[in-house]
Scaffold this active site. Sequence first.
Site, short mmCIF file in Angstrom:
data_model
loop_
_atom_site.label_atom_id
_atom_site.label_comp_id
_atom_site.label_asym_id
_atom_site.label_seq_id
_atom_site.Cartn_x
_atom_site.Cartn_y
_atom_site.Cartn_z
N GLY A 10 0.88 -1.13 0.04
CA GLY A 10 -0.11 -0.06 -0.11
C GLY A 10 0.80 1.24 0.09
O GLY A 10 0.41 2.11 0.65
N GLY A 13 -0.09 4.78 -0.73
CA GLY A 13 -1.46 5.46 -0.09
C GLY A 13 -0.83 6.43 0.86
O GLY A 13 0.35 6.86 1.13
N THR A 99 -8.14 -2.13 7.69
CA THR A 99 -9.49 -2.17 8.46
C THR A 99 -10.58 -2.64 7.29
O THR A 99 -10.25 -2.66 6.30
CB THR A 99 -9.77 -1.25 9.36
N ALA A 121 -3.79 -5.30 14.24
CA ALA A 121 -4.33 -4.27 15.28
C ALA A 121 -4.88 -3.30 14.41
O ALA A 121 -4.25 -2.68 13.03
CB ALA A 121 -3.30 -3.48 16.19
N PRO A 122 -6.22 -2.63 14.55
CA PRO A 122 -6.89 -1.59 13.65
C PRO A 122 -6.41 -0.34 13.87
O PRO A 122 -6.38 0.69 13.29
CB PRO A 122 -8.33 -1.48 14.36
N MET A 124 -2.32 1.37 15.22
CA MET A 124 -0.99 1.16 15.83
C MET A 124 -0.51 2.22 16.68
O MET A 124 0.67 2.20 17.26
CB MET A 124 0.02 1.27 14.39
N HIS A 157 -13.29 10.82 11.12
CA HIS A 157 -12.20 10.73 10.13
C HIS A 157 -12.14 11.43 9.03
O HIS A 157 -13.40 11.96 8.81
CB HIS A 157 -12.19 9.20 9.65
N LYS A 161 -12.13 8.25 3.93
CA LYS A 161 -12.14 6.76 4.63
C LYS A 161 -13.34 5.95 3.96
O LYS A 161 -14.38 6.56 3.66
CB LYS A 161 -12.22 6.96 6.09
N THR A 168 -11.03 0.70 14.51
CA THR A 168 -10.92 1.16 16.02
C THR A 168 -11.86 1.07 16.90
O THR A 168 -11.84 0.71 18.18
CB THR A 168 -9.91 2.36 16.03
N1 LIG Z 1 -3.78 0.12 11.94
C1 LIG Z 1 -3.67 1.48 11.98
O1 LIG Z 1 -2.83 2.06 12.74
C2 LIG Z 1 -4.14 2.31 10.77
C3 LIG Z 1 -4.99 1.45 9.87
N2 LIG Z 1 -5.33 2.26 8.63
C4 LIG Z 1 -6.12 1.58 7.70
O2 LIG Z 1 -5.21 1.30 6.76
C5 LIG Z 1 -5.72 1.37 5.35
C6 LIG Z 1 -5.35 2.15 4.42
O3 LIG Z 1 -5.45 3.64 4.79
P1 LIG Z 1 -4.98 4.71 3.77
O4 LIG Z 1 -3.46 4.76 3.72
O5 LIG Z 1 -5.67 5.94 4.57
O6 LIG Z 1 -5.62 4.25 2.41
P2 LIG Z 1 -5.21 4.90 1.01
O7 LIG Z 1 -6.52 4.62 0.10
O8 LIG Z 1 -4.71 6.20 1.06
O9 LIG Z 1 -4.37 3.82 0.74
C7 LIG Z 1 -4.48 2.14 0.60
C8 LIG Z 1 -3.40 1.87 -0.65
O10 LIG Z 1 -3.50 0.55 -0.98
C9 LIG Z 1 -3.31 0.27 -2.29
N3 LIG Z 1 -3.62 -0.95 -2.65
C10 LIG Z 1 -4.96 -1.51 -3.14
N4 LIG Z 1 -4.97 -2.67 -3.65
C11 LIG Z 1 -3.54 -3.21 -2.99
C12 LIG Z 1 -2.98 -4.62 -3.29
N5 LIG Z 1 -3.75 -5.60 -3.80
N6 LIG Z 1 -1.77 -4.59 -2.81
C13 LIG Z 1 -1.20 -3.45 -2.50
N7 LIG Z 1 -1.59 -2.29 -2.24
C14 LIG Z 1 -2.85 -2.06 -2.59
C15 LIG Z 1 -3.93 1.42 -3.08
O11 LIG Z 1 -3.68 1.66 -4.38
C16 LIG Z 1 -3.64 2.55 -1.91
O12 LIG Z 1 -2.50 3.16 -2.37
C17 LIG Z 1 -7.32 1.31 5.87
O13 LIG Z 1 -7.90 0.25 6.06
C18 LIG Z 1 -7.38 2.30 7.01
O14 LIG Z 1 -8.38 2.00 8.03
C19 LIG Z 1 -5.16 3.55 8.51
C20 LIG Z 1 -4.37 4.45 9.53
C21 LIG Z 1 -3.97 3.64 10.73
O1 LIG Z 2 -8.76 5.17 7.61
C1 LIG Z 2 -8.03 5.76 8.64
O2 LIG Z 2 -7.45 6.99 8.36
C2 LIG Z 2 -7.83 5.16 9.84
N1 LIG Z 2 -8.11 3.85 10.05
C3 LIG Z 2 -8.21 3.09 11.34
C4 LIG Z 2 -9.37 2.46 11.67
O3 LIG Z 2 -10.28 2.19 10.84
O4 LIG Z 2 -9.49 2.13 12.95
C5 LIG Z 2 -7.18 3.55 12.27
C6 LIG Z 2 -7.13 5.08 12.45
O5 LIG Z 2 -8.45 5.58 13.08
C7 LIG Z 2 -7.01 5.83 10.93
#
Ligand SMILES: NC(=O)C1=CN([C@@H]2O[C@H](COP(=O)(O)OP(=O)(O)OC[C@H]3O[C@@H](n4cnc5c(N)ncnc54)[C@H](O)[C@@H]3O)[C@@H](O)[C@H]2O)C=CC1
Ligand SMILES: O=C(O)C1=N[C@H](C(=O)O)C[C@H](O)C1
Length: 265
Positions: A10, A13, A99, A121-122, A124, A157, A161, A168
């Site tokens: 990703g 992203g 997530t 983890a949803p 980090m 958010h 999103k 989370t």
């Molecule tokens: N656990 C945590 O601490 C956090 C989790 N998240 C989660 O992370 C995910 C991504 O969030 P963002 O970066 O804001 O989204 P985003 O949409 O900006 O980035 C997602 C990326 O994944 C890519 N992608 C799609 N299919 C793919 C594949 N088959 N292989 C590799 N890459 C692929 C997309 O092209 C895009 O660049 C969401 O599910 C979000 O909820 C976001 C922030 C914190």
């Molecule tokens: O999409 C986001 O930006 C985030 N997604 C995660 C979630 O779905 O809990 C973590 C964080 O809140 C940011």
Amino acid sequence: MSAPRVVISGAAGRMGQRLIALGHQNPGIELVAALEHDGHPRLGEDAGAIAGVGPIGLPLSSKLEVSADALIDFSVPAGADRAIKLCVDNNIALVMATTGLTDEHKAALHEAAKKIAIVWAPSMSLAVNLTMKLTEIAAASLKDYPGGADVEIVERHHRFKEDSPSGTALKFGEIVKSQMGQTKEAHGREGRPGERPHDEIGYHAVRVGDNPGEHTIIFGLLGETIELKVGASNRDCYANGALKAAQFVAGKPAGLYTMADVLGL
Ligand SMILES: NC(=O)C1=CN([C@@H]2O[C@H](COP(=O)(O)OP(=O)(O)OC[C@H]3O[C@@H](n4cnc5c(N)ncnc54)[C@H](O)[C@@H]3O)[C@@H](O)[C@H]2O)C=CC1
Ligand SMILES: O=C(O)C1=N[C@H](C(=O)O)C[C@H](O)C1
């Protein structure tokens, strides 16, 4: 011990770009691949340039062609599916941050954890995972409160999103339910739903502007209210947490690990 060889999935992203930027400047991490899906319009470009930190000699790719110790996935459910398969096939430890996963993805993670080490983890973020501990304490303390305690979770958010409610928020709800035993969920309310059932948790998802993530857990009593609120001002709390998770999980025995394990909470 040498720095773990880390793959970012990703990588173009919002989160992926921060992981590339912060991972590149972290001496405890060796970035070895920046993955995106087949057909991504920027395949072949330098991942550092995409992340706005200038060229780092790591081209955006749709294939993993180097050895690695850990892979960090911040993608979409389809990307998570691919990341799980890639890590199991190549015996690479996994940090799963994506997530909006389906029950099938969750089952696949549990199955994969029999073969590889996974931090899943949803969020980090240290602050969020500490707030989860505080939520567990509050829920346990209020489970038999006279008059009852109504629990509602409000998450806020950015407009981009795609999943709702946040992973989370759902995790906070699981923690509350594990202590208080609610059996019902309400996702927003409209019309004339009548009096709020005692054993219901309410979830409310606000989507506005560029908010990087905010959660409020409300415990509503008769005469008093407790609110636990945690919010990010940028995405680096998540990226740094994920990089720490990659260092933690590289070389670990197969199994499912949490951010509480990573952070020592
Ligand atoms: N656990 C945590 O601490 C956090 C989790 N998240 C989660 O992370 C995910 C991504 O969030 P963002 O970066 O804001 O989204 P985003 O949409 O900006 O980035 C997602 C990326 O994944 C890519 N992608 C799609 N299919 C793919 C594949 N088959 N292989 C590799 N890459 C692929 C997309 O092209 C895009 O660049 C969401 O599910 C979000 O909820 C976001 C922030 C914190
Ligand atoms: O999409 C986001 O930006 C985030 N997604 C995660 C979630 O779905 O809990 C973590 C964080 O809140 C940011």
